[in-house]
Design an enzyme around this catalytic site. Structure first.
Site, PDB file in Angstrom:
ATOM      1  N   HIS A  17     -77.787 -71.397 -34.925  1.00 52.83           N
ATOM      2  CA  HIS A  17     -79.070 -72.120 -34.965  1.00 52.83           C
ATOM      3  C   HIS A  17     -78.837 -73.634 -34.994  1.00 52.83           C
ATOM      4  O   HIS A  17     -79.511 -74.390 -34.304  1.00 52.83           O
ATOM      5  CB  HIS A  17     -79.868 -71.754 -36.224  1.00 52.83           C
ATOM      6  CG  HIS A  17     -80.306 -70.324 -36.315  1.00 52.83           C
ATOM      7  ND1 HIS A  17     -80.123 -69.563 -37.447  1.00 52.83           N
ATOM      8  CD2 HIS A  17     -80.940 -69.524 -35.424  1.00 52.83           C
ATOM      9  CE1 HIS A  17     -80.631 -68.353 -37.251  1.00 52.83           C
ATOM     10  NE2 HIS A  17     -81.127 -68.295 -36.036  1.00 52.83           N
ATOM     11  N   LYS A  41     -89.800 -59.049 -37.775  1.00 52.25           N
ATOM     12  CA  LYS A  41     -88.632 -59.001 -38.663  1.00 52.25           C
ATOM     13  C   LYS A  41     -88.973 -59.426 -40.088  1.00 52.25           C
ATOM     14  O   LYS A  41     -88.103 -59.592 -40.909  1.00 52.25           O
ATOM     15  CB  LYS A  41     -87.554 -59.934 -38.111  1.00 52.25           C
ATOM     16  CG  LYS A  41     -86.723 -59.278 -37.064  1.00 52.25           C
ATOM     17  CD  LYS A  41     -85.436 -60.021 -36.867  1.00 52.25           C
ATOM     18  CE  LYS A  41     -85.628 -61.228 -36.011  1.00 52.25           C
ATOM     19  NZ  LYS A  41     -84.404 -61.995 -35.831  1.00 52.25           N
ATOM     20  N   SER A 128     -78.242 -63.991 -37.908  1.00 47.01           N
ATOM     21  CA  SER A 128     -78.430 -64.047 -39.359  1.00 47.01           C
ATOM     22  C   SER A 128     -78.059 -62.701 -39.972  1.00 47.01           C
ATOM     23  O   SER A 128     -77.487 -62.641 -41.064  1.00 47.01           O
ATOM     24  CB  SER A 128     -79.882 -64.372 -39.704  1.00 47.01           C
ATOM     25  OG  SER A 128     -80.229 -65.634 -39.192  1.00 47.01           O
TER      26      SER A 128
HETATM   27  P1  ADP Z   1     -81.631 -64.007 -35.669  1.00 46.73           P
HETATM   28  O1  ADP Z   1     -82.197 -63.409 -36.915  1.00 46.73           O
HETATM   29  O2  ADP Z   1     -81.336 -62.976 -34.598  1.00 46.73           O
HETATM   30  O3  ADP Z   1     -80.489 -64.925 -35.901  1.00 46.73           O
HETATM   31  P2  ADP Z   1     -83.880 -65.892 -35.377  1.00 46.73           P
HETATM   32  O4  ADP Z   1     -85.260 -65.360 -35.225  1.00 46.73           O
HETATM   33  O5  ADP Z   1     -83.583 -66.560 -36.660  1.00 46.73           O
HETATM   34  O6  ADP Z   1     -82.813 -64.776 -35.003  1.00 46.73           O
HETATM   35  O7  ADP Z   1     -83.543 -66.873 -34.167  1.00 46.73           O
HETATM   36  C1  ADP Z   1     -84.346 -67.936 -33.786  1.00 46.73           C
HETATM   37  C2  ADP Z   1     -83.940 -68.401 -32.413  1.00 46.73           C
HETATM   38  O8  ADP Z   1     -82.564 -68.790 -32.421  1.00 46.73           O
HETATM   39  C3  ADP Z   1     -84.061 -67.365 -31.298  1.00 46.73           C
HETATM   40  O9  ADP Z   1     -84.464 -68.039 -30.122  1.00 46.73           O
HETATM   41  C4  ADP Z   1     -82.654 -66.845 -31.160  1.00 46.73           C
HETATM   42  O10 ADP Z   1     -82.411 -66.345 -29.856  1.00 46.73           O
HETATM   43  C5  ADP Z   1     -81.853 -68.090 -31.426  1.00 46.73           C
HETATM   44  N1  ADP Z   1     -80.514 -67.811 -31.945  1.00 46.73           N
HETATM   45  C6  ADP Z   1     -80.168 -67.074 -33.011  1.00 46.73           C
HETATM   46  N2  ADP Z   1     -78.833 -67.041 -33.181  1.00 46.73           N
HETATM   47  C7  ADP Z   1     -78.304 -67.782 -32.184  1.00 46.73           C
HETATM   48  C8  ADP Z   1     -76.974 -68.110 -31.781  1.00 46.73           C
HETATM   49  N3  ADP Z   1     -75.913 -67.653 -32.455  1.00 46.73           N
HETATM   50  N4  ADP Z   1     -76.812 -68.899 -30.687  1.00 46.73           N
HETATM   51  C9  ADP Z   1     -77.888 -69.331 -29.999  1.00 46.73           C
HETATM   52  N5  ADP Z   1     -79.174 -69.046 -30.314  1.00 46.73           N
HETATM   53  C10 ADP Z   1     -79.379 -68.283 -31.390  1.00 46.73           C
END
Ligand code: ADP
Length: 169
Positions: A17, A41, A128
């Site tokens: 992120h 989620k 996450s």
């Molecule tokens: P997650 O729980 O799967 O990490 P989130 O809802 O917190 O997902 O993610 C928010 C945004 O950040 C989404 O657009 C997701 O695709 C992107 N994202 C999450 N992890 C990564 C990563 N490792 N690299 C790039 N983008 C990410």
């Protein structure tokens, strides 16, 4: 002023992120990182306020702000005067759902477009959920989470698993 919204669960924020936030901050005048509480989620481990506090600890960039939203991101963007949503794309598996969401959002708010940032190669596998699972087993998380929040995440996961042990006895 070009404002972009970066919506997500951020439960908790990972290095993946942070990488997207920094790149978005370089591309737009103002970036609002928004914890969305309406998503499927929901029912995360950290409260929305805790997630914001962890993000503030992890990254301080002048044109990046943090917020919480309980409604639709399309309406939120309108209120904030933003015409761009930022999303990170890790793999083809993210693509299908994200493109569908982008279409829905532009139907709801025709002024709104979605911009995808491909994940940095280093973080393609990172989510996450993976970070939380590893924290539960006290694994080395330096490559997954910002240094500033490592202890907070470990502490939270430990508390959760202690509570779970209690409820089984
Ligand atoms: P997650 O729980 O799967 O990490 P989130 O809802 O917190 O997902 O993610 C928010 C945004 O950040 C989404 O657009 C997701 O695709 C992107 N994202 C999450 N992890 C990564 C990563 N490792 N690299 C790039 N983008 C990410």
């Amino acid at each position: 002023m070009k404002t972009a919204i970066y919506p997500g669960s951020f439960d908790p924020v990972t290095l993946g992120h942070i990488n997207i936030i920094k790149r978005a901050a370089a591309a737009f005048d103002r970036v609002i990182v928004c914890v969305m509480v309406n998503s499927k989620k929901d029912g995360g481990i950290f409260t929305p306020d805790e997630r914001i506090a962890l993000m503030r600890k992890s990254i301080q960039v002048e044109n990046v702000e943090f917020d919480i939203n309980y409604g639709l991101v399309a309406d939120y963007a309108k209120r904030k005067g933003a015409r761009v949503l930022v999303k990170g794309l890790r793999a083809v598996s993210d693509y299908e759902q994200e493109v569908q969401m982008a279409m829905v959002n532009s139907k709801l708010n025709p002024d709104l477009d979605t911009v995808f940032f491909p994940s940095s190669e280093k973080y393609t596998y990172l989510s996450s959920s993976v970070a939380k699972e590893l924290a539960r087993y006290d694994a080395d998380l330096e490559e997954f989470l910002p240094r500033e929040i490592l202890e907070d995440v470990k502490k939270k996961m430990k508390k959760r698993s202690d509570e779970c042990d209690d409820c089984q006895h």
